[in-house]
Design an enzyme around this catalytic site. Structure first.
Site, PDB file in Angstrom:
ATOM      1  N   ARG A 127       0.816  -1.224   0.000  1.00  0.00           N
ATOM      2  CA  ARG A 127       0.000   0.000   0.000  1.00  0.00           C
ATOM      3  C   ARG A 127       0.847   1.270   0.000  1.00  0.00           C
ATOM      4  NH1 ARG A 127      -1.837   4.242   0.210  1.00  0.00           N
ATOM      5  NH2 ARG A 127      -3.924   4.955   0.770  1.00  0.00           N
ATOM      6  N   LYS A 128       2.080   1.170   0.540  1.00  0.00           N
ATOM      7  CA  LYS A 128       2.977   2.337   0.616  1.00  0.00           C
ATOM      8  C   LYS A 128       2.277   3.551   1.226  1.00  0.00           C
ATOM      9  CE  LYS A 128       6.016   1.042  -3.263  1.00  0.00           C
ATOM     10  NZ  LYS A 128       5.303  -0.077  -3.902  1.00  0.00           N
ATOM     11  N   PHE A 129       1.817   3.393   2.450  1.00  0.00           N
ATOM     12  CA  PHE A 129       1.179   4.507   3.154  1.00  0.00           C
ATOM     13  C   PHE A 129       2.160   5.681   3.247  1.00  0.00           C
ATOM     14  CE2 PHE A 129      -1.236   0.866   4.839  1.00  0.00           C
ATOM     15  CZ  PHE A 129      -2.532   1.313   4.638  1.00  0.00           C
TER      16      PHE A 129
END
Length: 299
Positions: A127-129
């Site tokens: 997701r690579k928040f």
């Protein structure tokens, strides 16, 4: 005469104390710098992990004799599930990008979890928040995808500061999840390098209860050694070096696990675009494991 003798004695003493001599042929050279610490086996490192999921991942790697993650960058949920069933026996981590799909629901998530149980792999939603802590709490635990409910692993950029870890941790830690921090990326011109990478490493050390490791490209070059319980996962892996038109740079399993000191190879197109993804996954599993065995043997 006494004065002359005294002066002469002082001169001789000075010369003796300050003269330099060439080492004799065959004389011992100055000691070599200490060798880097020997690579530990995954099962040994599992005991040092402070995050339960990191320990489970390392144990799973040893059990399955695999350090392979497949990046399921496919167009539909149906393709993703079919791929998971094919490559599942060969992988330890199955990496998803579910926001690519035009639909998502609890039934799809449950089917993916069933396949993870069937083939014994971990699910990693990539997701690579990258937002403030309060926002990522809602993004991780709620919304359409409810990522924390079904994904064992997620990841985050540290651009907003360490508050992002605190936010994700409030959701993920009670569920036994783990987070990877993006320390380096495999794309050309990435800004995730140098002082930024060092700051990410430092943040991980301070949050080892939830941070299980890193997305990175060359941990062997880091100036600060990381604890053995943290896992390094490297994307952009193919059996032959190269790149694509959009700036992705590829390295081989031998280079990533050996020279670069990583732990898990993340393979996308080399497997998902193959005529037989299961056979391709088996090939990458073998290449990754051979590179690991060579590394721990010290070769």
């Amino acid at each position: 005469h006494l004065l002359e003798k005294e002066v002469a004695g002082k001169v001789r003493a000075f010369i003796a104390a300050n003269q330099t001599t060439l080492p004799a042929a065959g004389a011992a050279k100055s000691p070599e710098p200490p060798a880097p610490p020997k690579r530990q086996r995954y099962e040994e490192r599992a005991k040092a992990a402070k995050n339960a999921l990191a320990a489970r991942c390392l144990e799973l790697m040893a059990k399955k004799k695999s350090n392979l993650s497949v990046a399921a960058d496919v167009d539909t949920a149906e393709e993703m599930l079919a791929l998971a069933d094919k490559v599942g026996p060969h992988v330890v981590v199955f990496k998803t990008h579910v926001d690519i799909f035009d639909k998502w629901d609890a039934d799809i998530a449950a089917k993916l979890q069933e396949l993870a149980k069937k083939h014994d792999f971990l699910i990693f939603e990539d997701r690579k928040f990258a937002d403030i802590g309060n926002t990522v709490v809602s993004q991780y635990g709620g919304g359409i995808y409810k990522i924390a409910d079904w994904s064992d692993i997620t990841n985050a950029h540290l651009v907003p500061g360490p508050g992002i870890i605190d936010g994700l941790k409030t959701v993920g830690l009670p569920k036994g999840r783990g987070c990877l921090l993006l320390a380096e990326m495999s794309s050309k011109g990435t800004l995730a390098a140098g002082a930024y990478t060092e700051a990410v490493a430092k943040a991980a050390l301070e949050h080892q209860d939830f941070v299980m490791g890193f997305i990175c490209t060359n941990p062997a070059a880091w100036t600060v050694p990381m604890p053995p319980g943290l896992i390094h996962m490297t994307p952009g892996v193919q059996l032959a070096k190269g790149g694509d038109a959009l700036g992705q740079q590829y390295n081989t399993p031998a280079d990533v696990i050996g020279a670069r000191g990583s732990d898990v190879i993340i393979v996308g197109r080399g497997i998902i675009a193959a005529a037989d993804p299961a056979a391709a996954a088996a090939e990458y599993q073998k290449a990754g494991w051979e590179a690991y065995e060579k590394a721990v043997a010290g070769n």
